[in-house]
Design a protein around this motif. Structure first.
Motif, PDB file in Angstrom:
ATOM      1  N   VAL A   5      34.348  45.518  38.793  1.00 18.91           N
ATOM      2  CA  VAL A   5      34.776  44.137  38.522  1.00 18.91           C
ATOM      3  C   VAL A   5      36.288  44.115  38.299  1.00 18.91           C
ATOM      4  CG1 VAL A   5      34.560  42.160  36.970  1.00 18.91           C
ATOM      5  CG2 VAL A   5      32.560  43.577  37.493  1.00 18.91           C
ATOM      6  N   PRO A   6      37.016  43.254  39.021  1.00 17.15           N
ATOM      7  CA  PRO A   6      38.481  43.167  38.852  1.00 17.15           C
ATOM      8  C   PRO A   6      38.848  42.371  37.595  1.00 17.15           C
ATOM      9  CG  PRO A   6      37.770  41.594  40.506  1.00 17.15           C
ATOM     10  CD  PRO A   6      36.541  42.378  40.098  1.00 17.15           C
ATOM     11  N   VAL A   7      38.671  42.968  36.440  1.00 17.07           N
ATOM     12  CA  VAL A   7      38.839  42.279  35.163  1.00 17.07           C
ATOM     13  C   VAL A   7      40.260  41.748  34.982  1.00 17.07           C
ATOM     14  CG1 VAL A   7      38.693  42.498  32.650  1.00 17.07           C
ATOM     15  CG2 VAL A   7      37.023  43.653  34.108  1.00 17.07           C
ATOM     16  N   ASP A   8      41.256  42.570  35.296  1.00 17.83           N
ATOM     17  CA  ASP A   8      42.646  42.141  35.113  1.00 17.83           C
ATOM     18  C   ASP A   8      42.959  40.923  35.971  1.00 17.83           C
ATOM     19  OD1 ASP A   8      43.052  44.183  33.330  1.00 17.83           O
ATOM     20  OD2 ASP A   8      43.937  45.549  34.821  1.00 17.83           O
ATOM     21  N   LYS A   9      42.505  40.934  37.185  1.00 20.54           N
ATOM     22  CA  LYS A   9      42.724  39.807  38.088  1.00 20.54           C
ATOM     23  C   LYS A   9      42.050  38.541  37.558  1.00 20.54           C
ATOM     24  CE  LYS A   9      41.475  38.236  42.722  1.00 20.54           C
ATOM     25  NZ  LYS A   9      40.721  38.594  43.951  1.00 20.54           N
ATOM     26  N   ASN A  11      41.210  37.821  34.455  1.00 11.98           N
ATOM     27  CA  ASN A  11      41.859  37.347  33.232  1.00 11.98           C
ATOM     28  C   ASN A  11      43.165  36.616  33.521  1.00 11.98           C
ATOM     29  OD1 ASN A  11      39.822  38.351  31.632  1.00 11.98           O
ATOM     30  ND2 ASN A  11      40.865  40.307  31.248  1.00 11.98           N
ATOM     31  N   LYS A  12      43.840  36.980  34.591  1.00 12.95           N
ATOM     32  CA  LYS A  12      45.068  36.288  34.962  1.00 12.95           C
ATOM     33  C   LYS A  12      44.779  34.929  35.602  1.00 12.95           C
ATOM     34  CE  LYS A  12      47.921  40.423  35.620  1.00 12.95           C
ATOM     35  NZ  LYS A  12      48.672  41.263  36.608  1.00 12.95           N
ATOM     36  N   MET A  13      43.678  34.848  36.332  1.00 10.58           N
ATOM     37  CA  MET A  13      43.353  33.628  37.067  1.00 10.58           C
ATOM     38  C   MET A  13      42.715  32.547  36.183  1.00 10.58           C
ATOM     39  SD  MET A  13      44.261  33.637  40.220  1.00 10.58           S
ATOM     40  CE  MET A  13      43.208  32.339  40.857  1.00 10.58           C
ATOM     41  N   LEU A  14      41.826  32.929  35.309  1.00 12.15           N
ATOM     42  CA  LEU A  14      41.037  31.938  34.572  1.00 12.15           C
ATOM     43  C   LEU A  14      41.881  30.931  33.791  1.00 12.15           C
ATOM     44  CD1 LEU A  14      37.953  33.967  33.265  1.00 12.15           C
ATOM     45  CD2 LEU A  14      38.110  32.414  35.215  1.00 12.15           C
ATOM     46  N   PRO A  15      42.973  31.322  33.103  1.00  8.78           N
ATOM     47  CA  PRO A  15      43.759  30.326  32.359  1.00  8.78           C
ATOM     48  C   PRO A  15      44.399  29.263  33.241  1.00  8.78           C
ATOM     49  CG  PRO A  15      44.250  32.545  31.592  1.00  8.78           C
ATOM     50  CD  PRO A  15      43.459  32.692  32.849  1.00  8.78           C
ATOM     51  N   LEU A  16      44.479  29.537  34.556  1.00  5.64           N
ATOM     52  CA  LEU A  16      45.134  28.602  35.468  1.00  5.64           C
ATOM     53  C   LEU A  16      44.171  27.584  36.068  1.00  5.64           C
ATOM     54  CD1 LEU A  16      47.321  31.213  37.419  1.00  5.64           C
ATOM     55  CD2 LEU A  16      47.957  29.866  35.399  1.00  5.64           C
ATOM     56  N   LEU A  17      42.885  27.745  35.801  1.00  2.47           N
ATOM     57  CA  LEU A  17      41.865  26.934  36.469  1.00  2.47           C
ATOM     58  C   LEU A  17      41.172  25.986  35.486  1.00  2.47           C
ATOM     59  CD1 LEU A  17      40.232  29.837  38.516  1.00  2.47           C
ATOM     60  CD2 LEU A  17      42.099  28.326  39.239  1.00  2.47           C
ATOM     61  N   ASN A  18      40.693  24.848  36.027  1.00  2.39           N
ATOM     62  CA  ASN A  18      39.875  23.972  35.199  1.00  2.39           C
ATOM     63  C   ASN A  18      38.435  24.457  35.231  1.00  2.39           C
ATOM     64  OD1 ASN A  18      38.545  22.900  37.517  1.00  2.39           O
ATOM     65  ND2 ASN A  18      40.149  21.341  37.751  1.00  2.39           N
ATOM     66  N   SER A  42      29.103  38.167  34.763  1.00  4.47           N
ATOM     67  CA  SER A  42      28.669  37.539  33.513  1.00  4.47           C
ATOM     68  C   SER A  42      28.980  38.441  32.320  1.00  4.47           C
ATOM     69  CB  SER A  42      27.170  37.232  33.569  1.00  4.47           C
ATOM     70  OG  SER A  42      26.720  36.696  32.334  1.00  4.47           O
ATOM     71  N   LYS A  43      28.689  39.750  32.441  1.00  2.00           N
ATOM     72  CA  LYS A  43      28.952  40.680  31.348  1.00  2.00           C
ATOM     73  C   LYS A  43      30.453  40.858  31.108  1.00  2.00           C
ATOM     74  CE  LYS A  43      24.722  43.460  31.726  1.00  2.00           C
ATOM     75  NZ  LYS A  43      24.167  44.807  32.012  1.00  2.00           N
ATOM     76  N   ALA A  44      31.231  40.847  32.169  1.00  2.00           N
ATOM     77  CA  ALA A  44      32.668  41.094  32.048  1.00  2.00           C
ATOM     78  C   ALA A  44      33.420  39.898  31.455  1.00  2.00           C
ATOM     79  CB  ALA A  44      33.257  41.443  33.418  1.00  2.00           C
ATOM     80  N   THR A  45      32.922  38.697  31.725  1.00  2.00           N
ATOM     81  CA  THR A  45      33.654  37.485  31.300  1.00  2.00           C
ATOM     82  C   THR A  45      32.991  36.715  30.169  1.00  2.00           C
ATOM     83  OG1 THR A  45      32.502  36.114  32.948  1.00  2.00           O
ATOM     84  CG2 THR A  45      34.555  37.208  33.634  1.00  2.00           C
ATOM     85  N   GLY A  46      31.711  36.987  29.922  1.00  2.00           N
ATOM     86  CA  GLY A  46      30.993  36.222  28.900  1.00  2.00           C
ATOM     87  C   GLY A  46      30.488  34.885  29.390  1.00  2.00           C
ATOM     88  N   VAL A  47      30.689  34.579  30.676  1.00  2.00           N
ATOM     89  CA  VAL A  47      30.195  33.336  31.262  1.00  2.00           C
ATOM     90  C   VAL A  47      28.724  33.517  31.628  1.00  2.00           C
ATOM     91  CG1 VAL A  47      30.472  31.687  33.155  1.00  2.00           C
ATOM     92  CG2 VAL A  47      32.479  32.765  32.122  1.00  2.00           C
TER      93      VAL A  47
END
Length: 406
Positions: A5-9, A11-18, A42-47
């Motif tokens: 899972v590209p976790v760093d990618k 985490n950088k993208m999510l704050p920019l999206l609605n 789901s496990k990596a992001t908590g979504v």
């Protein structure tokens, strides 16, 4: 085998999206991972898996609300969002209402009910009844239900109540309703407690620069050169209007009737030009007491001057707090001058006249510098000349004074 899972990618993208964009982006990453991708994301992001699954459906179908060209793109589908607590926990409003019934007082038909229970105690009791609710939410619900947190009120009387107490309340209400239905004025009267005039401490607080409070006198003894102010109020129940006559002399029956006379000349007569009758509701004691001969004698003078038939209904002993003027007018005045020293008579008059409420209360105020002597007596001959008609029900509390020429 699931790719890493590209976790760093992410985490950088999510704050920019609605919200909608996050759902679709995570769905694309899950699809890119292949089998097991939904669980991994789901496990990596908590979504939740449901959100990611819905994102895949969005990703593989046309949804106008995701289009940047849509005139009003929605972030949630219609109907989305947290449901009201009344829906998720049926019966919670009724449970809170029943909990409050044992801790309220005052007129249950009135526009405002009071409670002295703390929100945290209510939270504990509601949780004990099986409802999950926080004290802050209880506060919002109580406000919607017509409650507010108030200080203690002097409502209960020591000793036994008068046996005709409730019957007199009914008589007052029925009489007032009959007057108002026919367009005649109904007023509630009383004299507020006297206030020292001068640079004295006044209860409450007012915003000022930090460390710069208003300095006042260190004692509460009246100043001989300024004395005390006696605000006598007249409250028009139907019009929600108040008139306050601020005297600097004694609170006598002459002062009381002159206050009513001033109200009639300035506010009553312009509003009720065709009125031939006036109903007064008053306490049973003081300057407008039910046993005061001077009170009735002065009312006779006013009836002769105005041509009004004046009916008076007194509240039973110990029930003055039920008089409308107490909670419709007098309780509002201190809110307008809290933390303000009442240094001059002019300041008192202006502060009272500026009193308003959310319900549209209008107040007019004037200073009365006349001197009203104490101890004025009414002779038997003078009292016999009063055109007084007493009611069959409690004639000491209920009576009519007609112009002497009728």
């Amino acid at each position: 085998m699931v790719k890493e899972v590209p976790v760093d990618k992410i985490n950088k993208m999510l704050p920019l999206l609605n919200e909608a964009q996050k759902r679709v982006y995570l769905a694309s990453e899950a699809e890119a991972l292949g089998h097991g991708g939904i669980t991994a994301i789901s496990k990596a992001t908590g979504v939740s898996r449901v959100t990611i699954t819905n994102g895949i459906k969005d990703l593989n179908s046309e949804h106008p609300y995701l289009s940047q060209d849509a005139p009003s793109p929605r972030i949630r589908r219609e109907g989305g969002g947290r449901k009201p607590i009344e829906v998720t926990q049926p019966g919670i409003i009724e449970a809170l209402e029943s909990l409050m019934e044992n801790s309220t007082f005052g007129d249950p038909q009135g526009p405002l009910r009071w409670t002295t229970k703390s929100l945290r105690n209510l939270e504990a009791e509601m949780n004990a009844r099986g409802y999950k609710i926080k004290y802050r939410k209880i506060g919002y619900l109580l406000k919607d239900m017509g409650y507010s947190l108030q200080i203690n009120q002097k409502m209960n009387q020591v000793g036994s109540q008068h046996p005709d107490r409730d019957a007199q309340f009914r008589h007052i209400n029925e009489t007032a309703e009959e007057y108002m239905e026919n367009g005649f004025p109904v007023i509630s009267i009383d004299c507020k407690k006297k206030e020292n005039i001068g640079n004295f401490k006044n209860s409450g607080a007012e915003y000022a620069k930090k460390g710069n409070p208003v300095n006042v006198l260190d004692h509460d003894f009246p100043l001989p050169d300024k004395g005390k102010a006696a605000p006598y109020g007249v409250y028009d129940i139907a019009a929600n209007e108040g008139f306050v006559n601020v005297g600097v002399s004694s609170d006598t029956a002459q002062f009381a009737v002159n206050s009513i006379r001033s109200w009639w000349d300035e506010m009553g007569k312009p509003r009720y030009p065709e009125a031939t009758r006036l109903l007064i509701t008053a306490d049973g004691g003081g300057s407008n007491g039910s046993h005061s001969r001077l009170w009735k004698f002065e009312l006779q003078k006013f009836a002769d001057e105005s041509g009004l038939e004046i009916e008076v209904c007194h509240f039973p002993p110990g029930t003055s707090k039920w008089n409308k003027i107490e909670h419709r007018l007098f309780s509002q005045i201190p809110k307008n001058w809290r933390g303000r020293p009442l240094e001059t008579l002019e300041i008192i008059v202006n502060l009272i006249a500026s009193t308003t409420t959310d319900n549209g209360l209008v107040v007019r105020c004037k200073a009365d510098t006349a001197v009203y002597p104490k101890g004025t007596k009414v002779s038997d001959k003078e009292f016999a000349g009063i055109n007084l008609l007493r009611n069959e029900f409690h004639p000491d509390w209920n009576y009519v004074i007609r112009p002497s020429y009728e």
